[in-house]
Design an enzyme around this catalytic site. Structure first.
Site, PDB file in Angstrom:
ATOM      1  N   ASP A  95       0.860  -1.180   0.000  1.00 33.45           N
ATOM      2  CA  ASP A  95       0.000   0.000   0.000  1.00 33.45           C
ATOM      3  C   ASP A  95       0.904   1.239   0.000  1.00 33.45           C
ATOM      4  O   ASP A  95       2.121   1.120   0.064  1.00 33.45           O
ATOM      5  CB  ASP A  95      -0.973  -0.031   1.187  1.00 33.45           C
ATOM      6  CG  ASP A  95      -0.263   0.007   2.534  1.00 33.45           C
ATOM      7  OD1 ASP A  95       0.988   0.143   2.569  1.00 33.45           O
ATOM      8  OD2 ASP A  95      -0.946  -0.096   3.555  1.00 33.45           O
ATOM      9  N   ASP A 267      -7.819  -7.470   0.063  1.00 34.02           N
ATOM     10  CA  ASP A 267      -6.923  -7.817   1.167  1.00 34.02           C
ATOM     11  C   ASP A 267      -7.665  -7.502   2.445  1.00 34.02           C
ATOM     12  O   ASP A 267      -8.555  -6.642   2.451  1.00 34.02           O
ATOM     13  CB  ASP A 267      -5.642  -6.967   1.130  1.00 34.02           C
ATOM     14  CG  ASP A 267      -5.870  -5.603   1.746  1.00 34.02           C
ATOM     15  OD1 ASP A 267      -5.657  -5.447   2.967  1.00 34.02           O
ATOM     16  OD2 ASP A 267      -6.312  -4.686   1.031  1.00 34.02           O
ATOM     17  N   CYS A 305     -13.154 -29.908   6.130  1.00 30.25           N
ATOM     18  CA  CYS A 305     -12.124 -28.924   5.782  1.00 30.25           C
ATOM     19  C   CYS A 305     -10.803 -29.657   5.573  1.00 30.25           C
ATOM     20  O   CYS A 305     -10.434 -30.515   6.363  1.00 30.25           O
ATOM     21  CB  CYS A 305     -11.982 -27.878   6.891  1.00 30.25           C
ATOM     22  SG  CYS A 305     -10.643 -26.683   6.578  1.00 30.25           S
ATOM     23  N   CYS A 307      -7.762 -28.339   5.535  1.00 33.78           N
ATOM     24  CA  CYS A 307      -6.555 -27.672   6.035  1.00 33.78           C
ATOM     25  C   CYS A 307      -5.828 -28.576   7.029  1.00 33.78           C
ATOM     26  O   CYS A 307      -6.407 -29.507   7.598  1.00 33.78           O
ATOM     27  CB  CYS A 307      -6.904 -26.315   6.665  1.00 33.78           C
ATOM     28  SG  CYS A 307      -7.405 -26.374   8.392  1.00 33.78           S
ATOM     29  N   CYS A 310      -7.525 -28.852  10.547  1.00 32.18           N
ATOM     30  CA  CYS A 310      -8.727 -29.694  10.642  1.00 32.18           C
ATOM     31  C   CYS A 310      -8.426 -31.169  10.367  1.00 32.18           C
ATOM     32  O   CYS A 310      -9.110 -32.045  10.893  1.00 32.18           O
ATOM     33  CB  CYS A 310      -9.803 -29.177   9.690  1.00 32.18           C
ATOM     34  SG  CYS A 310     -10.496 -27.603  10.221  1.00 32.18           S
ATOM     35  N   HIS A 336      -6.130 -22.334   9.456  1.00 38.49           N
ATOM     36  CA  HIS A 336      -7.513 -22.676   9.087  1.00 38.49           C
ATOM     37  C   HIS A 336      -8.236 -21.489   8.464  1.00 38.49           C
ATOM     38  O   HIS A 336      -8.895 -21.632   7.428  1.00 38.49           O
ATOM     39  CB  HIS A 336      -8.298 -23.186  10.301  1.00 38.49           C
ATOM     40  CG  HIS A 336      -9.769 -23.276  10.000  1.00 38.49           C
ATOM     41  ND1 HIS A 336     -10.332 -24.342   9.324  1.00 38.49           N
ATOM     42  CD2 HIS A 336     -10.780 -22.380  10.195  1.00 38.49           C
ATOM     43  CE1 HIS A 336     -11.620 -24.106   9.135  1.00 38.49           C
ATOM     44  NE2 HIS A 336     -11.918 -22.927   9.651  1.00 38.49           N
TER      45      HIS A 336
HETATM   46 ZN   LIG Z   1      -9.656 -26.200   8.594  1.00 37.02          ZN
END
Ligand SMILES: [Zn+2]
Length: 380
Positions: A95, A267, A305, A307, A310, A336
């Site tokens: 920025d 963002d 999920c 990730c 998880c 996550h």
């Molecule tokens: Zn997750």
């Protein structure tokens, strides 16, 4: 570093203004719509560049104001710019420092030429001008850099007229100041919550032929309806073949609504900041893992999920880490939440490409219970 910046529009949704495209930068491709995790201090807090690559992040944002004050842009330039300093090989955006400087209310003074402000770190006096902001961003070396603009309070019409004229003069000065041809400089549309000013700003900046456009001064306290209206006003004015970047947004529900109004790039500190407070996204809304109800919960944050968090850990264990203030807890919730947002953006893009975005948006928003709040980045 031979590849230059370009944007290609690949698909346009038939039920909304949603677009799918591809940005090309010297450090790789950015499929759009895209969400950029925020790495204020040249780090996405708690994560390594390897973590970010595994999450599928395609763009990282860093803050000029913070890096200018500490460790200094010259020092970072000595490491080969941000890419060499933080060892993130992919696209980076900085920025202009404007938003942060203007949020230092009481510590800054604006004039036609620039802004004088005091550092929030040690009170020392500094001055940003459009020329200095561009010079600092050239030292930082991001792929996408932003024009130095003023982000005024959104509701004051008379003040917005004055600030907008200044922002436009500063946009022209930024273009003149730019030296590096390998960085894409985006102009920033301002104008508060006023349709006529937003339209005027989009027209003025479109004529300057920036390679992309930021949309600033939203998600700063106006209502969601006002934000949507402003996006609808500028959508037909900005050039179709340039990316539009809604700065500081957002929450999952905001991403859907803004994509549907033609935004390509985002963002926000929200996913990473709330993660460090123990709050995690699920498809039905947000959970606060600090709550006692999760103490014995053996389920992952969200079943299904993919990730790392998880796939591996229970809500009960994560709650323990957060309550015990263990660093691993911050890392796992951050992983996550970024996975959730980045995966949602990938699905948004895929459904724009295959024509099912409207259905996905309806299904997501019907299930997701939003939390009302301001989600714009601040100096904390
Ligand atoms: Zn997750």
């Amino acid at each position: 570093m031979t590849m230059t910046f370009s944007f290609k529009l690949l698909a346009q949704d038939t039920h909304s203004q949603a677009r799918a495209g591809l940005i090309q930068t010297p450090h790789g491709e950015i499929p759009t719509p895209v969400f950029a995790p925020v790495g204020t201090q040249a780090t996405v807090k708690t994560l390594t560049p390897a973590d970010l690559a595994e999450l599928g992040a395609n763009l990282i944002l860093s803050n000029t104001y913070h890096l200018y004050l500490r460790p200094g842009a010259e020092l970072i330039a000595g490491f080969g710019g941000l890419h060499g300093f933080m060892q993130w090989p992919g696209p980076i955006l900085t920025d202009s420092g404007g938003y942060q400087v203007f949020s230092l209310s009481g510590l800054r003074k604006i004039d036609e030429d620039g802004v004088t402000f005091r550092s929030h770190l040690d009170g020392s006096e500094h001055r940003f001008t459009p020329e200095l902001s561009i010079a600092v961003q050239e030292q930082l070396g991001a792929d996408i850099i932003m024009a130095f603009d003023e982000c005024p309070p959104p509701n004051d019409y008379d003040y917005n007229i004055e600030a907008l004229a200044r922002t436009h003069r500063w946009a022209e000065r930024c273009l003149v100041a730019q030296r590096r041809p390998d960085q894409a400089l985006y102009g920033i549309v301002q104008g508060g919550i006023f349709a006529d000013l937003r339209a005027k700003s989009a027209e003025f900046l479109a004529a300057l032929e920036f390679p992309g456009y930021g949309i600033g001064g939203l998600s700063v306290g106006e209502t969601k309806i006002q934000m949507h209206e402003m996006l609808e006003v500028i959508h037909p004015i900005l050039p179709r073949d340039k990316p539009r970047y809604l700065m500081g947004v957002g929450s999952p529900e905001d991403l859907f609504e803004a994509v549907a109004r033609g935004v390509d790039q985002f963002d926000c500190v929200l996913p990473t900041r709330i993660a460090r407070n123990g709050a995690v996204f699920t498809e039905s809304g947000r959970l606060n893992l600090r709550n006692a109800q999760f103490a014995q919960d053996k389920n992952p944050i969200e079943a299904g999920c993919h990730c790392y968090t998880c796939r591996t850990f229970s809500r009960g264990y994560l709650r323990h880490l957060i309550i015990a203030k263990e660093i691993l807890g911050l890392r796992l919730t951050t992983l996550h939440n970024l996975h959730f947002i980045l995966e949602t953006m990938r699905r948004i893009r895929q459904t724009i490409l295959d024509g099912s975005f409207a259905q996905y948006k309806d299904d997501f928003l019907a299930a997701y219970q939003p939390v009302p709040e301001a989600n714009r980045q601040t100096l904390s």
